[in-house]
Design a protein around this motif. Structure first.
Motif, PDB file in Angstrom:
ATOM      1  N   GLU A 170       0.812  -1.209   0.000  1.00  0.00           N
ATOM      2  CA  GLU A 170       0.000   0.000   0.000  1.00  0.00           C
ATOM      3  C   GLU A 170       0.852   1.270   0.000  1.00  0.00           C
ATOM      4  O   GLU A 170       0.346   2.368  -0.146  1.00  0.00           O
ATOM      5  N   ARG A 171       2.179   1.105   0.164  1.00  0.00           N
ATOM      6  CA  ARG A 171       3.063   2.270   0.172  1.00  0.00           C
ATOM      7  C   ARG A 171       2.932   3.070  -1.128  1.00  0.00           C
ATOM      8  O   ARG A 171       2.794   4.294  -1.098  1.00  0.00           O
ATOM      9  N   GLU A 172       2.941   2.347  -2.289  1.00  0.00           N
ATOM     10  CA  GLU A 172       2.827   3.030  -3.573  1.00  0.00           C
ATOM     11  C   GLU A 172       1.474   3.715  -3.716  1.00  0.00           C
ATOM     12  O   GLU A 172       1.361   4.781  -4.317  1.00  0.00           O
ATOM     13  N   ALA A 173       0.442   3.094  -3.163  1.00  0.00           N
ATOM     14  CA  ALA A 173      -0.891   3.693  -3.255  1.00  0.00           C
ATOM     15  C   ALA A 173      -0.941   5.015  -2.501  1.00  0.00           C
ATOM     16  O   ALA A 173      -1.500   6.008  -2.987  1.00  0.00           O
ATOM     17  N   VAL A 174      -0.344   5.047  -1.307  1.00  0.00           N
ATOM     18  CA  VAL A 174      -0.321   6.284  -0.521  1.00  0.00           C
ATOM     19  C   VAL A 174       0.435   7.370  -1.276  1.00  0.00           C
ATOM     20  O   VAL A 174      -0.002   8.531  -1.352  1.00  0.00           O
ATOM     21  N   VAL A 175       1.575   6.992  -1.872  1.00  0.00           N
ATOM     22  CA  VAL A 175       2.390   7.969  -2.600  1.00  0.00           C
ATOM     23  C   VAL A 175       1.659   8.463  -3.844  1.00  0.00           C
ATOM     24  O   VAL A 175       1.641   9.664  -4.152  1.00  0.00           O
ATOM     25  N   SER A 176       1.037   7.552  -4.591  1.00  0.00           N
ATOM     26  CA  SER A 176       0.333   7.942  -5.816  1.00  0.00           C
ATOM     27  C   SER A 176      -0.853   8.841  -5.504  1.00  0.00           C
ATOM     28  O   SER A 176      -1.114   9.824  -6.217  1.00  0.00           O
ATOM     29  N   GLN A 177      -1.585   8.528  -4.443  1.00  0.00           N
ATOM     30  CA  GLN A 177      -2.720   9.365  -4.077  1.00  0.00           C
ATOM     31  C   GLN A 177      -2.265  10.755  -3.642  1.00  0.00           C
ATOM     32  O   GLN A 177      -2.941  11.755  -3.909  1.00  0.00           O
ATOM     33  N   PHE A 178      -1.112  10.829  -3.008  1.00  0.00           N
ATOM     34  CA  PHE A 178      -0.542  12.139  -2.652  1.00  0.00           C
ATOM     35  C   PHE A 178      -0.217  12.934  -3.922  1.00  0.00           C
ATOM     36  O   PHE A 178      -0.512  14.138  -4.012  1.00  0.00           O
ATOM     37  N   ALA A 179       0.380  12.249  -4.935  1.00  0.00           N
ATOM     38  CA  ALA A 179       0.719  12.929  -6.187  1.00  0.00           C
ATOM     39  C   ALA A 179      -0.549  13.396  -6.912  1.00  0.00           C
ATOM     40  O   ALA A 179      -0.608  14.515  -7.439  1.00  0.00           O
ATOM     41  N   ARG A 180      -1.587  12.544  -6.950  1.00  0.00           N
ATOM     42  CA  ARG A 180      -2.828  12.924  -7.602  1.00  0.00           C
ATOM     43  C   ARG A 180      -3.468  14.136  -6.924  1.00  0.00           C
ATOM     44  O   ARG A 180      -3.960  15.053  -7.577  1.00  0.00           O
ATOM     45  N   GLU A 181      -3.461  14.129  -5.590  1.00  0.00           N
ATOM     46  CA  GLU A 181      -4.047  15.242  -4.839  1.00  0.00           C
ATOM     47  C   GLU A 181      -3.301  16.542  -5.129  1.00  0.00           C
ATOM     48  O   GLU A 181      -3.914  17.609  -5.271  1.00  0.00           O
ATOM     49  N   ARG A 187      -4.766  20.012  -6.978  1.00  0.00           N
ATOM     50  CA  ARG A 187      -4.689  21.366  -6.416  1.00  0.00           C
ATOM     51  C   ARG A 187      -4.035  22.351  -7.381  1.00  0.00           C
ATOM     52  O   ARG A 187      -4.051  23.557  -7.147  1.00  0.00           O
ATOM     53  N   GLY A 188      -3.404  21.829  -8.419  1.00  0.00           N
ATOM     54  CA  GLY A 188      -2.683  22.686  -9.341  1.00  0.00           C
ATOM     55  C   GLY A 188      -1.223  22.852  -8.988  1.00  0.00           C
ATOM     56  O   GLY A 188      -0.544  23.730  -9.540  1.00  0.00           O
ATOM     57  N   ASP A 189      -0.702  22.024  -8.079  1.00  0.00           N
ATOM     58  CA  ASP A 189       0.714  22.087  -7.724  1.00  0.00           C
ATOM     59  C   ASP A 189       1.555  21.480  -8.840  1.00  0.00           C
ATOM     60  O   ASP A 189       1.099  20.612  -9.592  1.00  0.00           O
ATOM     61  N   GLY A 190       2.815  21.919  -8.893  1.00  0.00           N
ATOM     62  CA  GLY A 190       3.777  21.236  -9.733  1.00  0.00           C
ATOM     63  C   GLY A 190       4.162  19.918  -9.093  1.00  0.00           C
ATOM     64  O   GLY A 190       4.065  19.747  -7.864  1.00  0.00           O
ATOM     65  N   LEU A 191       4.621  18.948  -9.896  1.00  0.00           N
ATOM     66  CA  LEU A 191       4.955  17.630  -9.365  1.00  0.00           C
ATOM     67  C   LEU A 191       6.305  17.187  -9.898  1.00  0.00           C
ATOM     68  O   LEU A 191       6.556  17.221 -11.104  1.00  0.00           O
ATOM     69  N   ILE A 192       7.191  16.763  -8.973  1.00  0.00           N
ATOM     70  CA  ILE A 192       8.471  16.148  -9.310  1.00  0.00           C
ATOM     71  C   ILE A 192       8.427  14.719  -8.803  1.00  0.00           C
ATOM     72  O   ILE A 192       8.126  14.478  -7.629  1.00  0.00           O
ATOM     73  N   ALA A 193       8.717  13.770  -9.695  1.00  0.00           N
ATOM     74  CA  ALA A 193       8.739  12.361  -9.307  1.00  0.00           C
ATOM     75  C   ALA A 193      10.086  11.770  -9.711  1.00  0.00           C
ATOM     76  O   ALA A 193      10.467  11.854 -10.884  1.00  0.00           O
ATOM     77  N   ALA A 194      10.813  11.222  -8.724  1.00  0.00           N
ATOM     78  CA  ALA A 194      12.075  10.533  -8.994  1.00  0.00           C
ATOM     79  C   ALA A 194      11.854   9.057  -8.712  1.00  0.00           C
ATOM     80  O   ALA A 194      11.619   8.660  -7.557  1.00  0.00           O
ATOM     81  N   ALA A 199       4.928  19.617  -5.193  1.00  0.00           N
ATOM     82  CA  ALA A 199       4.955  18.357  -4.451  1.00  0.00           C
ATOM     83  C   ALA A 199       5.985  17.456  -5.112  1.00  0.00           C
ATOM     84  O   ALA A 199       6.252  17.557  -6.318  1.00  0.00           O
ATOM     85  N   ALA A 200       6.587  16.573  -4.324  1.00  0.00           N
ATOM     86  CA  ALA A 200       7.603  15.671  -4.868  1.00  0.00           C
ATOM     87  C   ALA A 200       7.428  14.294  -4.249  1.00  0.00           C
ATOM     88  O   ALA A 200       7.153  14.175  -3.042  1.00  0.00           O
ATOM     89  N   VAL A 201       7.580  13.266  -5.086  1.00  0.00           N
ATOM     90  CA  VAL A 201       7.626  11.878  -4.600  1.00  0.00           C
ATOM     91  C   VAL A 201       8.967  11.308  -5.060  1.00  0.00           C
ATOM     92  O   VAL A 201       9.269  11.286  -6.252  1.00  0.00           O
TER      93      VAL A 201
END
Length: 872
Positions: free
Chosen positions: A538-549, A553-560, A635-637
């Protein structure tokens, strides 16, 4: 001797010590050994002893002479210690000192000998007065001591300042107490419902207000020193009573304190009053709310007591540290502005260029070199040296050991410890309990004066004193728990103590229903959080839902990404609508480089693919940061921490992670870093939380999520069940009653925080009113002085005008005199010529003229003007 007489009175003290120990010193042949101190103090040669150890000296009244006398006194005690032991030596020296200060108390206080021999002065004072108050109730003792302190202070004031001092004292005590000064004594009374601690705090503030007024006349350092000279003999008369009541900790910004308190009552009780001044202590515990609460309270207590604090920031950026301190009520910005706080930013060098040591006010940034770190710490201590009580909190041992190694850090810690002991600064070093091998941890602990340990077991936390420089301490465990409004410390016996949490951080939604409530109304922003859990859970689910949220909101997103590719990540985002049109994204693909050869950093739309080289990963992160809208929320993941730690040596991995964290924090991002706990040993798992603002733990086996800690913020530490609904994970909620209790507790905390703010605002307003009255009084005094000066200036101008006229008159008279002298000189010339002409007249004419009446007038004129030296 002429002057103040410090050297003369010092010789009297030395003579008393020599006479008291004459037989022992004769046996030890001290008279012969004294000569070896002449090299260090040349004036020692002027001090001689006869066979009977009678003192003979002819010293000038200078500070060099006083230091020479002090060197001989120290030598006497040193000789006695070698042959008789420390305790007996102290007793033999302190007995004559007691008699000396009893006989010369006022003169010794005036000349500052108590400051020159602080230990002797305090220990040597008579204890009769102390015995008089020990049988009293504590509040009576407080009144007795402060009455004497106030009277000594006011009696030493200049006559022209005394009315202002007495008015300041009477108005500065508020409703808690009332004081009236009279030459024969100062009367003091307390309100009936005031506790001992409240009385000490209120009366100490009254004394502080008097010292602040003195500072306006003479400056801070001079005011503190002079006041200390006046009060030291008074405190000494009461023996250990002022220390037991907490008076010495509070007055004069802790100048008389023998120990520094944490402000956590059970812990201070276990330490028998607090940490010894000048000692260096390790607070041994994993990163978390308990360690943060103790360290922050140590800082807050120092500032509340009027002292100064230096904080060394290593693991987390300085703004994050300031926010964490604010959560425990430490107002760092106010303390910085007042000059009572300084920061050493050792974290900045990980993600921004710093050359040597850069200073900006009381913030000192240094390069990664430990030598420059030591210089920066010394500069920070220098910046707050005007404070008599200085504390340091240094959270660098564990991260620096991972980067620099055990031996280097052990040498550096020993150097700092010796420096703090010399300067009288009291240091608290933070160290992770599980991030080091047992042997390494013990080596580090052995280098310090005291060790305080925080342990966690089966969800329970406790604190205990493991070792201390004090001969007696209580090693009992103090149960510690996180409540809805703060951290509670409950001793085995006695009342528990609360360190409140004032949560004021901004929050953003996590995207996982129920998780926001666990985190205390959302994830704090900005900040970096570690999500610990196995991949594929469920770790990936929590992270993905954070990125979607964030995208919603209109935030920029950085994913590494490292454990999965961009396609899988985008598929997760698209399951529930996906990113909206025009969303600003940057995906760093560190997963594909395992399957294909990548040179440098390749770009394909929003995807940046670096090679396996960690340097190129850093370049890709910089490129991703630059793609984000300037000033917009980000936001960044980050899913690369596990691979970085697994593939690189600890120093390289830790530096790189600190670089990533610093850059993301600098742009105000909220970031989630994932970590696979099964890929690392226990030491790495314990060290990594040091770098983050909070830790979330996902347990796939038990299907639970738990907030381990969030720095300086409210959260619910209980594990909650992870549920699945419509393809999204949710967090099980507490019962309705529990939610209501939580909301009520938070509301109660808010009300309490507002009440405290109101009280502080009222106090500030009262202080401002008092200051305005003082300023008005000073203005009236200045107006009177200005009027007197104007009158004197008018009289002076009149006198100047009168004397000017006199000078003009004299100048005219001198000019007239010079003109007459010139005319007379011309007349002389004419008369002389006329006389010579008469000599050539016929004799009959001369005879006729000599017989005439005019001849007498002629002779009279010639005698008057032509005789030698004749003048008008």
């Amino acid at each position: 001797m002429e002057g103040t007489g410090r050297a003369s009175l010092s010789l009297v003290l030395l003579g008393a010590i020599l006479r008291h120990n004459r037989e022992v010193l004769q046996e030890l042949q001290f008279r012969i050994g004294i000569s070896r101190f002449e090299r260090e103090h040349t004036l020692v040669s002027s001090i001689s002893l006869d066979q009977e150890y009678n003192l003979k000296a002819d010293l000038p009244d200078t500070e060099e002479a006083v230091q020479a006398v002090k060197a001989v006194i120290d030598a006497v005690q040193g000789f006695l210690e070698v042959f008789m032991g420390q305790a007996e030596a102290e007793r033999r020296v302190q007995e004559p000192v007691a008699k000396f200060f009893a006989e010369h108390s006022s003169e010794a206080a005036r000349l500052g000998l108590g400051e020159l021999f602080p230990g002797m002065a305090v220990a040597g004072q008579g204890s009769d007065r102390a015995e008089d108050v020990r049988h009293m109730e504590e509040n009576e003792q407080v009144v007795n001591v402060f009455s004497a302190l106030y009277h000594a202070f006011l009696s030493s004031a200049r006559p022209e300042h005394l009315p202002l001092y007495t008015r300041r004292l009477e108005s500065g005590l508020g409703k808690s107490a009332e004081a009236r000064y009279a030459p024969e004594g100062t009367s003091l009374s307390l309100s009936a419902d005031v506790s001992t601690r409240e009385a000490v705090n209120a009366l100490s503030k009254g004394l502080d207000s008097l010292v602040e007024l003195t500072e306006s006349y003479f400056g801070r350092r001079h005011a503190l020193d002079e006041t200390a000279n006046v009060l030291a003999p008074v405190l000494a008369r009461y023996g250990d009573v002022p220390e037991a009541l907490g008076i010495t900790d509070r007055i004069l910004r802790g100048k008389f304190a023998k120990s520094l308190r944490f402000g956590v009552d059970p812990l201070d009780a276990a330490l028998m009053g607090g940490l010894e001044r000048g000692a260096s202590t390790i607070l041994l515990g994993n990163a978390g709310w308990a360690r943060d609460a103790i360290a922050s309270q140590f800082v807050r207590e120092g500032l509340d007591m009027g002292g100064a604090v230096v904080v060394v920031s290593t693991s987390i950026p300085l703004p994050a540290l300031i926010e964490a301190c604010a959560g425990f009520g430490v107002r760092c910005e106010d303390a910085l502005r007042s000059g009572r706080m300084a920061f050493v930013d050792y974290n900045r060098c990980n993600w921004s260029s710093v050359n040597d040591v850069d200073a900006e006010g009381n913030v000192f940034r240094c390069s990664s070199d430990l030598t420059n770190l030591g210089i920066a710490i010394s500069m920070a201590l220098k910046a707050v040296e005007s404070s008599p009580s200085r504390r340091l909190v240094i959270e660098m041992l564990s991260p620096a050991m991972a980067i620099h190694g055990l031996e280097t850090m052990l040498d550096f810690a020993m150097m700092l410890k010796a420096r703090f002991e010399r300067s009288g600064a009291t240091a608290l070093f933070l160290m992770s309990r599980s991030a080091h091998a047992e042997r390494d941890a013990r080596l580090i602990q052995g280098a310090f004066n005291s060790v305080i340990e925080i342990t966690e077991s089966d969800g329970e936390c406790s604190v205990r004193v493991v070792s201390s420089t004090r001969p007696v301490f209580d090693p009992s465990r103090i149960a510690t728990r996180l409540s809805d409004i703060g951290v509670v410390f409950a001793p085995p016996q006695g009342e528990p103590s609360l360190v409140p949490v004032e949560d004021r951080r901004n929050r953003v939604a996590s995207g996982t229903q129920g998780l926001d409530l666990l985190c205390g109304a959302g994830i704090p922003s900005p900040g970096s959080f570690l999500v610990v859990g196995k991949p594929g859970s469920e770790r990936e689910a929590v992270v993905s839902q954070f990125a979607r949220e964030a995208l919603a909101r209109g935030d920029g997103l950085i994913a590494a990404l490292s454990s999965r590719g961009p396609a899988d990540f985008m598929a997760d985002l698209s399951r529930h609508g996906g990113p909206r049109q025009g969303a600003r994204m940057a995906i760093i693909d560190w997963h594909s480089c395992r399957e294909r050869h990548v040179v440098g950093v390749e770009r394909d739309g929003d995807v940046l693919a670096p090679s396996q080289d960690i340097t190129n990963l850093g370049i890709a992160l910089d490129m991703a940061v630059k793609r984000m809208p300037e000033g917009a929320p980000v936001a960044a993941v980050i899913d690369v921490a596990t691979q970085i730690i697994r593939d690189h040596e600890p120093p390289v991995a830790m530096r790189f992670l600190l670089t990533m964290l610093g850059r993301l924090r600098a742009m105000g991002a909220v970031s989630l870093f994932t970590l696979d706990p099964g890929a690392h040993d226990a030491q790495a798992r314990a060290l990594l939380p040091e770098f983050f603002d909070g830790v979330l733990e996902v347990d796939a086996g038990a299907s639970t999520i738990q907030v381990r800690f969030i720095r300086g913020a409210h959260f619910d530490p209980a594990p909650r069940e992870i549920l699945s609904a419509k393809g999204m994970v949710q967090v099980g909620q507490p019962s309705g009653r529990a939610r209501a209790q939580a909301r009520g507790a938070v509301a109660g905390a808010d009300v309490e925080a507002l009440r405290k703010e109101l009280e502080m605002a009222v106090q500030d307003r009262q202080m401002l009113v008092k200051q305005m009255k003082d300023l008005e009084m000073k203005e009236r005094e200045l107006e009177r002085d200005r009027s007197d000066f104007a009158k004197r200036l008018t009289e002076f101008n009149k006198e100047v005008a009168r004397r000017g006229k006199q000078r003009e008159h004299l100048e005219r008279m001198e000019a007239d005199t010079r003109a007459r002298e010139a005319e007379l000189e011309e007349l002389r010339v004419v008369l002389k010529a006329l006389d010579e002409l008469l000599e050539h007249l016929p004799d009959d004419k001369v005879a006729a003229f000599s017989q005439s009446e005019k001849f007498k007038l002629y002779e009279k004129i010639m005698d008057k003007y032509l005789k030698e030296g004749g003048k008008w």
